[in-house]
Structure formats: C-alpha cells, structure tokens
Design a protein around this motif. Structure first.
Motif, PDB file in Angstrom:
ATOM      1  N   ARG A  76       1.055  -1.458   0.031  1.00 26.06           N
ATOM      2  CA  ARG A  76       0.026  -0.006   0.132  1.00 26.06           C
ATOM      3  C   ARG A  76       0.985   1.138  -0.033  1.00 26.06           C
ATOM      4  N   LEU A  77       1.917   1.351   0.752  1.00 28.53           N
ATOM      5  CA  LEU A  77       2.863   2.449   0.737  1.00 28.53           C
ATOM      6  C   LEU A  77       4.015   2.513  -0.260  1.00 28.53           C
ATOM      7  N   THR A  78       4.230   3.655  -0.550  1.00 27.33           N
ATOM      8  CA  THR A  78       5.459   4.193  -1.395  1.00 27.33           C
ATOM      9  C   THR A  78       6.262   4.991  -0.586  1.00 27.33           C
ATOM     10  N   GLY A  79       7.495   4.627  -0.580  1.00 28.70           N
ATOM     11  CA  GLY A  79       8.558   5.753  -0.150  1.00 28.70           C
ATOM     12  C   GLY A  79       8.948   5.251   1.266  1.00 28.70           C
ATOM     13  N   ILE A  80       8.501   4.178   1.743  1.00 27.45           N
ATOM     14  CA  ILE A  80       8.963   3.479   2.901  1.00 27.45           C
ATOM     15  C   ILE A  80       8.870   1.943   2.683  1.00 27.45           C
ATOM     16  N   ARG A  81       9.891   1.369   3.274  1.00 27.05           N
ATOM     17  CA  ARG A  81       9.794  -0.064   3.300  1.00 27.05           C
ATOM     18  C   ARG A  81       9.819  -0.595   4.836  1.00 27.05           C
ATOM     19  N   VAL A  82       8.887  -1.555   5.326  1.00 28.71           N
ATOM     20  CA  VAL A  82       8.735  -2.065   6.527  1.00 28.71           C
ATOM     21  C   VAL A  82       9.609  -3.584   6.485  1.00 28.71           C
ATOM     22  N   LEU A  83      10.414  -3.619   7.282  1.00 27.07           N
ATOM     23  CA  LEU A  83      11.250  -4.954   7.340  1.00 27.07           C
ATOM     24  C   LEU A  83      10.655  -5.715   8.562  1.00 27.07           C
ATOM     25  N   LYS A  84      10.723  -6.779   8.356  1.00 26.39           N
ATOM     26  CA  LYS A  84      10.512  -8.068   9.294  1.00 26.39           C
ATOM     27  C   LYS A  84      11.624  -8.503  10.229  1.00 26.39           C
ATOM     28  N   GLY A  85      11.400  -8.013  11.652  1.00 31.57           N
ATOM     29  CA  GLY A  85      12.373  -8.326  12.586  1.00 31.57           C
ATOM     30  C   GLY A  85      11.635  -8.810  13.691  1.00 31.57           C
ATOM     31  N   ILE A  86      12.455  -9.018  14.549  1.00 33.84           N
ATOM     32  CA  ILE A  86      12.088  -9.510  15.983  1.00 33.84           C
ATOM     33  C   ILE A  86      13.301  -9.231  16.917  1.00 33.84           C
ATOM     34  N   GLU A  87      12.833  -8.774  18.243  1.00 30.36           N
ATOM     35  CA  GLU A  87      13.583  -8.710  19.344  1.00 30.36           C
ATOM     36  C   GLU A  87      13.706  -9.913  20.199  1.00 30.36           C
ATOM     37  N   ALA A  88      14.507 -10.921  19.784  1.00 32.02           N
ATOM     38  CA  ALA A  88      14.534 -12.447  20.343  1.00 32.02           C
ATOM     39  C   ALA A  88      15.155 -12.407  21.603  1.00 32.02           C
ATOM     40  N   ASP A  89      14.541 -13.130  22.612  1.00 35.61           N
ATOM     41  CA  ASP A  89      15.314 -13.113  24.040  1.00 35.61           C
ATOM     42  C   ASP A  89      16.263 -14.078  23.736  1.00 35.61           C
ATOM     43  N   ILE A  90      17.584 -13.864  24.533  1.00 34.82           N
ATOM     44  CA  ILE A  90      18.554 -14.736  24.674  1.00 34.82           C
ATOM     45  C   ILE A  90      18.382 -15.561  26.118  1.00 34.82           C
ATOM     46  N   LEU A  91      17.900 -16.842  25.770  1.00 38.70           N
ATOM     47  CA  LEU A  91      17.577 -17.500  27.079  1.00 38.70           C
ATOM     48  C   LEU A  91      18.900 -17.817  27.758  1.00 38.70           C
ATOM     49  N   ALA A  92      18.633 -18.478  29.008  1.00 40.07           N
ATOM     50  CA  ALA A  92      19.775 -18.561  29.982  1.00 40.07           C
ATOM     51  C   ALA A  92      20.746 -19.329  29.618  1.00 40.07           C
ATOM     52  N   ASP A  93      20.469 -20.348  28.772  1.00 42.90           N
ATOM     53  CA  ASP A  93      21.566 -21.081  28.174  1.00 42.90           C
ATOM     54  C   ASP A  93      22.387 -20.728  27.001  1.00 42.90           C
ATOM     55  N   GLY A  94      22.019 -19.269  26.323  1.00 44.90           N
ATOM     56  CA  GLY A  94      22.593 -18.874  25.332  1.00 44.90           C
ATOM     57  C   GLY A  94      21.641 -19.143  23.977  1.00 44.90           C
TER      58      GLY A  94
END
Length: 575
Positions: free
Chosen positions: A402-420
């Motif tokens: 729908r939008l022009t002039g801006i691109r939305v990227l798919k990301g995540i803030e994934a937790d680093i669990l206790a064991d890495g």
C-alpha cells in the motif's frame, strides 16, 4: 521554573506523604492520577491552564487544580509544605530508595520505629528487617544494595529530563531584558547519559548584577546562591537547580568552553594552552597580560591551534590531540540515518499498528522501518508466538504494497535464554529480514556465566544485532556483569552489530564502549526501542550518545540504504 514535570512531581510527593500518613486511599489515588495527567499534557502547563483544557481534563479535580494554580503562581504548594512538617525527614528520604514502597516504609516505621536511612541500613544488616512479615534475608540484602545505589545517584537526573529542564529555563531566561543569547552548557551539552548540574551561559548587554536582579523575579525560585561576580545557582520549588553564568559577547567563546568541558578536558586544554604561551584565567583567554577576544568557540580553539572540538567529545579522551593533528572525525548527524530500527507494535507491548509506525517513520524522513516485537518467551510483554509472527509478516507485506517511499522490514527482538539459545527455531528466525537478540531475564548470573550466555547466542548465524548489550537501566539498575571486550571481539569476528539502544532510560551500549567498538571495527545499530509514535524521537538521544562515542556515519548500519543494510544484517549462515 514550574513546568508540567515539576508540578507532576509535586503532586506525586503529596500523594506519597499522604499515604505515609495513612490517609484515604481514594484521595491519594486522585493525586497520583492528576500527576499522570500533567505528565501527558500535549501543551505546556500555563497554556493548558489559560485555555481551560487542564480544568476539563479527566483526572483533574477542583482540589488538584487549586494546587496546580498555586504552584504556577507562587512556585510552591502550601499543602506539601504542611505535610512535610508532619512527617519525619528520614521517612521522606526513604521514599527515594529504589524498590521500597510506601506500604513497606509504613510497616518498617510502625513495627521497628525506624525513621531514618541509617537506621534502616542498620536494621537490614542486623537481621531485624528480615524478621518482618513478607521480608526475609533476600529482601534485606536487596535493600542494602538499593541504599548504596541511591547514595551513588542522589542528585542525578536522566539526560532527556535534564534537557527538557534546561530548555524550559532557557526559554524563561531569553525573555529577560538585557539578555542577548542563552546557551545550554555543561553535561547536558556534552550529552552525558545522566546529569548532575544544569548549566546555562547568558550573553548579556548589561552587567551581571543587573541580570541577577532580574533573575530573582523568576517564579518558583526557592534559593538564590551567589558563587562569584558572574555566576549564581538557582534552586526551584520542583526540586531542580541550575547554574547561571553571565558573560559579555566578546568573551563568549572562553566562557562557553569552560562551562561545557569536563574537568579532564579543561585540565588538558590548560596544559596545551600553556605550552603555546596562553593561559586560561578568570574564564578568559590571555597571552601574557593581553586579553584575547573569543566571541565564539571557534575563535577560542583556533587561537590555540586546534580544530573546533564538538561538545560531545570534550571529556579528556584524546580529543585535544586529535584537534591539534586536524583529525577530529565528522560525527554522525540526524540526516545520516536512513532507517528507523527497533520498533514495537500492538502485536506485543507497543501502542501503534504496523502501518501507523510505518507512516510516522516516513513522515520523519526515514526510508525504511524495522519492526521488532518481543519473542514468545517474553510473556510479560505479550511476546509473539510463531503463528503471531507469521500473521504480522503477512500484514507487513500488505502495508508494503500500500505504501510508497517507505519499506517495512520484518524483524524480532528475540530473547537470549539462560543457556544462550535464541528464542524460536531456525525456520522461524530465517523467515525474518533481521534478528535483534537481547537479554531480558536472569540478570543475577555471574560475569563468566553471562559472558558465555551472550557469546553462545552470537554463534547463532541468524543473529544480526545484540540489543541493549549490558541491560542497564540508568539510575534504576546497574549493568549485568559481562566481559564486554570478549563480546566486542566476537561481534567483530562474526559481523554482528551492537545496538546503541536510544531509550533514555538505557542508552546502552555505553558511549565509552562505543568508542572501543569503533576501534575494533564493530558496526553499531542505533535503535529507538520505540513502543509508540512519540518514542520514535528516542533516536535523538541515541545520536547524542553515538556522537559522544566518536561514531561516524560509516560506523552505523542504519545509515545505509535498505539493500545495503539487509546485506549486512541478513542471514549469515554462509559467512
């Protein structure tokens, strides 16, 4: 200086004092609610009073409105002053201890008779506190840590709060007759992450005595303390203070340099000046007995054979040598940023939709926006299940169509669990454009354990960025113990960027380590950690810290066009 933040702070104090006295909970809650309304006002306090919008606001009643009017007109609250007389000063001081609620303060006071911070500390050490119901040894131990933390941070405020205070006072001072210019100096101008002293330089066309006479007429001043013939300290009813330095136009450069630089910067500058036959004395530059005019800072540094040193760098960490050699870098600027990263939406704990954030980023001049909601393990923040993540990806595709002039990227803030391990399996992570991996739990690990945890996460080939790498919350929580040198070395080896999290409560990575990261060749991501459209402006805080860490445009990954950005943070399986 009675702005909405100072007035809200006063209402919060009244609520706390009333609760300490055991007054009606509904009345206490009314003051808490009114303070929250004040902090969220879109306009300034006086304007909201004059146009009637504050009186009409839900949560503002006749009693609180009367107190607010009194604060604006006199700078004081008679109700607060009366309450302060009725409550032991030590209990008031205990309100500042992190994690110690008013309910617990009352319990401690009523059960043990404690009414001072030293007595509270002694009770935490000798076991009396841990014997109380719902306390225990761990609570007493944490309380001792909180008291120590309080003593370290008393008198400090977060940079964005200090910036607001300084600008509000600047606006008041600019209206004084005889004042030609007002310049914010000190730690605020150096973009320190926490600020003890607000300093403003007044360039005046009248004598300092005349300026001081007019300063005394400002509303809300509790104390007016002279320091010398050109400097005073003002203390305001809301609890803030500011140092005011008055100068003439011809000496502005020398005064501003001395009012801005750290002690180390000024000491090294004085040594450099002495080696060239100059002296800094009486807030002026001299060559022998001859006064050297410095109408601005460029003239001051030029007289000493130095490039103009940006205020953020004036910390005594090699900037004078660099200025003498002509190698001060061109520091990153707002116009250099092409992408806005680290945004949370209504899918997790944000308040705006994907499209609303995309349009706001576009309006702010960005060409791409990285959506990074919380991962499934972050249940406290509405973390996304894999199905949620797929639904969000479909929505992002629709928004991009729908939008022009801006691109939305798919990301995540994934937790680093206790064991890495990093939250989600490889298939889920590999469907994303980029992955921020962050620690949000188990902060009590020792340094070796925490370092192993983070290094293990960095072995994951799908991790693009390490979010807020030390987990600190300024004036609230110390960084968790981690060997940052080892982490930066691993980041350089793996091609992983380290985040400069621009949330003013974090400002993490610390600017001192940003400089070290740059030297090691580690890329930096400036992330807003935005949870709403207004908090997209967090980026400005991050830019200040990035500049303080000597970062250039080329050191920051979201200064790249979107395709170049994706080539850096994309899947790194084959690297």
């Amino acid at each position: 200086m009675m702005d909405k933040r100072a007035a809200a702070f006063t209402l919060e104090q009244i609520a706390s004092f009333m609760e300490l006295k055991g007054e009606n909970t509904f009345r206490v809650r009314a003051f808490v609610t009114a303070a929250r309304v004040l902090r969220g006002l879109p306009a300034d306090l006086q304007e909201s009073l004059q146009d009637g919008s504050l009186a009409a606001a839900r949560g503002i009643g006749p009693a609180t409105l009367q107190i607010i009017n009194e604060l604006v007109s006199t700078g004081r609250s008679s109700m607060l002053e009366e309450l302060r007389e009725q409550i032991p000063a030590g209990l008031v001081e205990m309100l500042s201890v992190p994690g110690l609620s008013v309910t617990r303060i009352r319990q401690i006071h009523e059960t043990l008779g404690i009414d001072s911070l030293p007595e509270l500390e002694a009770a935490a050490r000798d076991g009396r506190l841990s014997a109380l119901p719902r306390f225990g040894p761990k609570t007493a131990e944490n309380l001792l840590k909180s008291i120590a933390f309080l003593r370290q941070t008393t008198g400090l405020r977060l940079s964005h709060n200090a910036f607001e205070e300084a600008n509000a006072l600047k606006a008041d001072l600019e209206r004084l007759p005889g004042v030609r210019e007002v310049i914010i100096a000190g730690e605020v101008r150096r973009r320190a992450e926490v600020v003890r002293d607000i300093v403003l330089v007044l360039v005046a066309g009248v004598t300092p005595e005349e300026v001081f006479k007019r300063l005394r007429a400002l509303p809300g001043i509790n104390e007016f303390a002279g320091q010398d013939e050109r400097t005073v300290t003002l203390r305001f009813a809301g609890g803030s203070s500011a140092q005011i330095v008055v100068t003439t136009a011809v000496n502005t450069g020398a005064v501003l340099v001395q009012a801005t630089g750290s002690e180390d910067h000024l000491a090294q500058l004085a040594a450099h000046a002495s080696g060239r036959g100059y002296a800094l004395s009486g807030a002026a530059l001299w060559r022998g007995s001859v006064f050297v005019p410095t109408p601005d800072e460029s003239a001051f540094y030029s007289a000493l054979g130095l490039e103009l040193i940006p205020p953020e760098l004036r910390e005594g960490r090699g900037e004078i040598e660099a200025a003498a050699a002509g190698i001060i870098p061109r520091l990153i600027e707002r116009k250099d940023l092409q992408g806005l990263l680290h945004c949370h939406t209504t899918y997790s704990d944000g308040t705006n939709s994907v499209e609303e954030l995309a349009r706001a980023c576009q309006a702010a001049g960005y060409s791409y926006a990285g959506i990074t909601d919380h991962s499934v393990s972050a249940a406290y923040a509405g973390g996304l299940t894999p199905d949620d993540l797929r639904r969000q990806a479909d929505e992002i595709d629709e928004v991009n169509q729908r939008l022009t002039g801006i691109r939305v990227l798919k990301g995540i803030e994934a937790d680093i669990l206790a064991d890495g391990r990093v939250d989600y399996d490889e298939a889920t992570l590999s469907a994303l454009d980029f992955v921020i991996a962050s620690i949000h739990s188990r902060f009590n690990m020792n340094e070796a354990e925490m370092t192993t945890r983070m290094l293990t996460a960095m072995d994951n080939s799908l991790v693009s960025i390490i979010g807020h790498p030390t987990g600190r919350l300024l004036l609230a929580r110390n960084p968790y113990p981690v060997d940052l040198d080892a982490v930066l070395d691993k980041a350089a080896e793996r091609g992983i960027a380290m985040e400069m999290n621009a949330d003013p409560h974090r400002l993490d990575l610390d600017w001192r380590f940003l400089q070290k990261a740059r030297e090691k060749g580690v890329m930096i991501s400036i992330g807003a950690d935005a949870h709403s459209i207004p908090t997209l402006r967090h980026v400005d805080n991050g830019l200040g810290i990035a500049r303080k860490g000597w970062l250039r445009k080329e050191d920051v990954i979201n200064t790249r066009p979107v395709d170049q950005f994706l080539s850096i943070v994309g899947k790194r399986v084959n690297r």
